[in-house]
Design an enzyme around this catalytic site. Structure first.
Site, PDB file in Angstrom:
ATOM      1  N   ASN A   1     -26.385-111.567  33.285  1.00 21.46           N
ATOM      2  CA  ASN A   1     -25.897-111.121  31.970  1.00 21.46           C
ATOM      3  C   ASN A   1     -24.430-110.765  32.165  1.00 21.46           C
ATOM      4  O   ASN A   1     -24.113-109.711  32.700  1.00 21.46           O
ATOM      5  CB  ASN A   1     -26.708-109.901  31.503  1.00 21.46           C
ATOM      6  CG  ASN A   1     -26.129-109.274  30.237  1.00 21.46           C
ATOM      7  OD1 ASN A   1     -25.272-109.870  29.582  1.00 21.46           O
ATOM      8  ND2 ASN A   1     -26.602-108.080  29.909  1.00 21.46           N
ATOM      9  N   TRP A   2     -23.585-111.672  31.739  1.00 19.58           N
ATOM     10  CA  TRP A   2     -22.147-111.470  31.983  1.00 19.58           C
ATOM     11  C   TRP A   2     -21.529-110.439  31.057  1.00 19.58           C
ATOM     12  O   TRP A   2     -20.391-110.030  31.248  1.00 19.58           O
ATOM     13  CB  TRP A   2     -21.407-112.797  31.844  1.00 19.58           C
ATOM     14  CG  TRP A   2     -21.548-113.690  33.039  1.00 19.58           C
ATOM     15  CD1 TRP A   2     -22.268-113.431  34.174  1.00 19.58           C
ATOM     16  CD2 TRP A   2     -20.944-114.967  33.223  1.00 19.58           C
ATOM     17  NE1 TRP A   2     -22.146-114.471  35.046  1.00 19.58           N
ATOM     18  CE2 TRP A   2     -21.346-115.433  34.496  1.00 19.58           C
ATOM     19  CE3 TRP A   2     -20.114-115.786  32.449  1.00 19.58           C
ATOM     20  CZ2 TRP A   2     -20.930-116.668  35.003  1.00 19.58           C
ATOM     21  CZ3 TRP A   2     -19.704-117.009  32.944  1.00 19.58           C
ATOM     22  CH2 TRP A   2     -20.106-117.448  34.209  1.00 19.58           C
ATOM     23  N   LYS A   3     -22.264-110.056  30.005  1.00 20.29           N
ATOM     24  CA  LYS A   3     -21.712-109.107  29.016  1.00 20.29           C
ATOM     25  C   LYS A   3     -20.370-109.650  28.508  1.00 20.29           C
ATOM     26  O   LYS A   3     -20.212-110.867  28.426  1.00 20.29           O
ATOM     27  CB  LYS A   3     -21.621-107.711  29.636  1.00 20.29           C
ATOM     28  CG  LYS A   3     -22.949-107.295  30.277  1.00 20.29           C
ATOM     29  CD  LYS A   3     -23.039-105.864  30.669  1.00 20.29           C
ATOM     30  CE  LYS A   3     -24.421-105.613  31.281  1.00 20.29           C
ATOM     31  NZ  LYS A   3     -24.648-104.221  31.612  1.00 20.29           N
TER      32      LYS A   3
ATOM     33  N   GLU B   1     -27.327-101.844  25.490  1.00 19.89           N
ATOM     34  CA  GLU B   1     -25.953-101.678  24.980  1.00 19.89           C
ATOM     35  C   GLU B   1     -25.888-102.030  23.504  1.00 19.89           C
ATOM     36  O   GLU B   1     -25.141-101.418  22.738  1.00 19.89           O
ATOM     37  CB  GLU B   1     -24.979-102.536  25.809  1.00 19.89           C
ATOM     38  CG  GLU B   1     -24.717-101.904  27.166  1.00 19.89           C
ATOM     39  CD  GLU B   1     -24.394-102.883  28.280  1.00 19.89           C
ATOM     40  OE1 GLU B   1     -24.043-104.044  28.002  1.00 19.89           O
ATOM     41  OE2 GLU B   1     -24.523-102.483  29.459  1.00 19.89           O
TER      42      GLU B   1
ATOM     43  N   GLY C   1     -25.464-100.459  35.131  1.00 16.11           N
ATOM     44  CA  GLY C   1     -24.034-100.323  35.381  1.00 16.11           C
ATOM     45  C   GLY C   1     -23.660 -99.020  36.074  1.00 16.11           C
ATOM     46  O   GLY C   1     -22.492 -98.656  36.160  1.00 16.11           O
TER      47      GLY C   1
ATOM     48  N   HIS D   1     -30.783-105.688  24.155  1.00 19.71           N
ATOM     49  CA  HIS D   1     -30.198-105.014  25.324  1.00 19.71           C
ATOM     50  C   HIS D   1     -29.831-103.585  24.929  1.00 19.71           C
ATOM     51  O   HIS D   1     -29.404-103.336  23.799  1.00 19.71           O
ATOM     52  CB  HIS D   1     -28.966-105.789  25.803  1.00 19.71           C
ATOM     53  CG  HIS D   1     -28.452-105.295  27.112  1.00 19.71           C
ATOM     54  ND1 HIS D   1     -27.682-104.157  27.213  1.00 19.71           N
ATOM     55  CD2 HIS D   1     -28.644-105.750  28.373  1.00 19.71           C
ATOM     56  CE1 HIS D   1     -27.402-103.956  28.494  1.00 19.71           C
ATOM     57  NE2 HIS D   1     -27.985-104.899  29.218  1.00 19.71           N
TER      58      HIS D   1
ATOM     59  N   GLU E   1     -35.380-102.514  31.701  1.00 17.13           N
ATOM     60  CA  GLU E   1     -34.055-102.046  32.112  1.00 17.13           C
ATOM     61  C   GLU E   1     -33.902-100.558  31.816  1.00 17.13           C
ATOM     62  O   GLU E   1     -33.523-100.182  30.696  1.00 17.13           O
ATOM     63  CB  GLU E   1     -32.979-102.825  31.356  1.00 17.13           C
ATOM     64  CG  GLU E   1     -32.986-104.308  31.628  1.00 17.13           C
ATOM     65  CD  GLU E   1     -31.590-104.892  31.519  1.00 17.13           C
ATOM     66  OE1 GLU E   1     -31.129-105.480  32.498  1.00 17.13           O
ATOM     67  OE2 GLU E   1     -30.943-104.735  30.473  1.00 17.13           O
TER      68      GLU E   1
ATOM     69  N   GLY F   1     -26.422-107.690  35.689  1.00 16.38           N
ATOM     70  CA  GLY F   1     -25.113-107.557  35.059  1.00 16.38           C
ATOM     71  C   GLY F   1     -24.006-107.728  36.082  1.00 16.38           C
ATOM     72  O   GLY F   1     -23.644-108.847  36.464  1.00 16.38           O
ATOM     73  N   GLY F   2     -23.499-106.598  36.577  1.00 13.31           N
ATOM     74  CA  GLY F   2     -22.351-106.599  37.484  1.00 13.31           C
ATOM     75  C   GLY F   2     -22.413-107.621  38.608  1.00 13.31           C
ATOM     76  O   GLY F   2     -21.459-108.384  38.819  1.00 13.31           O
TER      77      GLY F   2
ATOM     78  N   SER G   1     -28.545-102.414  37.912  1.00 15.47           N
ATOM     79  CA  SER G   1     -27.920-102.362  39.241  1.00 15.47           C
ATOM     80  C   SER G   1     -28.697-103.146  40.298  1.00 15.47           C
ATOM     81  O   SER G   1     -28.757-102.734  41.456  1.00 15.47           O
ATOM     82  CB  SER G   1     -27.715-100.912  39.681  1.00 15.47           C
ATOM     83  OG  SER G   1     -26.874-100.234  38.755  1.00 15.47           O
TER      84      SER G   1
HETATM   85  P1  PGA Z   1     -26.151-104.067  35.784  1.00 11.73           P
HETATM   86  O1  PGA Z   1     -26.546-104.526  34.295  1.00 11.73           O
HETATM   87  O2  PGA Z   1     -26.797-105.040  36.712  1.00 11.73           O
HETATM   88  O3  PGA Z   1     -24.665-104.140  35.811  1.00 11.73           O
HETATM   89  O4  PGA Z   1     -26.682-102.684  35.951  1.00 11.73           O
HETATM   90  C1  PGA Z   1     -27.830-104.976  34.005  1.00 11.73           C
HETATM   91  C2  PGA Z   1     -27.937-105.294  32.534  1.00 11.73           C
HETATM   92  O5  PGA Z   1     -27.352-104.572  31.726  1.00 11.73           O
HETATM   93  O6  PGA Z   1     -28.607-106.263  32.145  1.00 11.73           O
END
Ligand code: PGA
Length: 257
Positions: free
Chosen positions: A13-15, A101, A177, A99, A171, A238-239, A217
């Site tokens: 997930n590149w956001k 966010e 994050g 998600h 999640e 994500g990251g 994470s």
């Molecule tokens: P993260 O993000 O791996 O950076 O914690 C995961 C996500 O939000 O899908």
């Protein structure tokens, strides 16, 4: 993971990261390290504007392109929104829905998540449905109630034959994050509970075949242990998905029986 019954899916997930040019560069870097044989499905969910670039860049690789959001109406006066048919038409296979966010910053609710899931399925997309509790909710001891509510409302009206197209991603918000990963036991406990919830709704056979990911994470250092849990069938990353080497290390961590 349990490859006998269900797919393992590693999804990035590149956001709101990477331009079209950076997408191409990432694809080249990934291609250089990606083996021909594959032990899991690989998905990269890119910003909407970069979908055409991603489709092109990943064309001859075994990598599916996903979106990070979709609107539930088919067409009309919805400024700034993108429909499921538009995504499908571009060649998108997966779409992240709900998600945290988007729930926290863009007003998404269990109700809109459900409408988006139904719209995505209608268009032939595979929704990756995100659920997860905040730290306050975990400390209050209401994680399981909340997860059950999120799963049941997201799947309301989804017929059994379409459920196999859905992926559920657990999640925990406190792990996204933050560098703070849920322990394998914590993650497995909730993922098993999600499968039980699906079993109550759809029966054992379907529950056994649904892919349930962990996200929050996940990185090369913890992916092996997390993916080693029977009910964790992949990751939403994500990251660590922004770096081709790290992403490949996580894909490699899915190569275990
Ligand atoms: P993260 O993000 O791996 O950076 O914690 C995961 C996500 O939000 O899908």
């Amino acid at each position: 993971m349990n490859r006998r019954y269900r797919k393992t899916i590693i999804a990035g997930n590149w956001k709101m990261n990477k331009t079209a040019g950076e997408t191409k560069k990432f694809a080249e870097e990934l291609k250089a390290v990606m083996p021909k044989t594959k032990w899991c499905d690989v998905v990269v969910c890119v910003p909407a504007v970069n979908i055409p670039a991603a489709i092109k860049a990943f064309k001859d690789m075994r990598v599916s392109v996903g979106a990070q959001n979709v609107f539930y109406e088919k067409s009309g006066a919805y400024t700034g929104e993108v429909s499921a048919d538009m995504l499908k038409d571009l060649g998108v296979k997966y779409v992240i829905i709900g998600h945290s966010e988007r729930r926290q910053m863009f007003g998404e609710t269990d109700f809109t998540v459900n409408k988006k899931v139904l719209a995505a399925l209608d268009a032939g997309l595979h929704p990756i449905i995100c659920v997860g509790e905040s730290l306050e909710q975990r400390e209050l001891g209401i994680t399981m109630e909340l997860i059950a509510l999120q799963v049941k409302s997201a799947l309301a009206g989804v017929p059994a034959e379409k459920l196999r197209k859905c992926v559920i991603a657990y999640e925990p918000i406190w792990a996204i994050g933050t560098g703070k990963t849920a322990t394998a036991e914590q993650a497995a406990e909730v993922c098993t509970f999600i499968r039980t919830t699906v079993r109550h709704l759809y029966g054992a056979r379907i529950a056994r075949s649904i892919t349930i990911q962990y996200g929050g994470s996940m990185k090369p250092g913890n992916a092996f242990e997390l993916l080693g849990q029977n009910d964790i069938d992949g990751g939403l990353i994500g990251g660590a998905s922004l770096n081709a080497g790290d992403f490949m290390d996580i894909i490699n961590a899915a190569n275990q029986d």
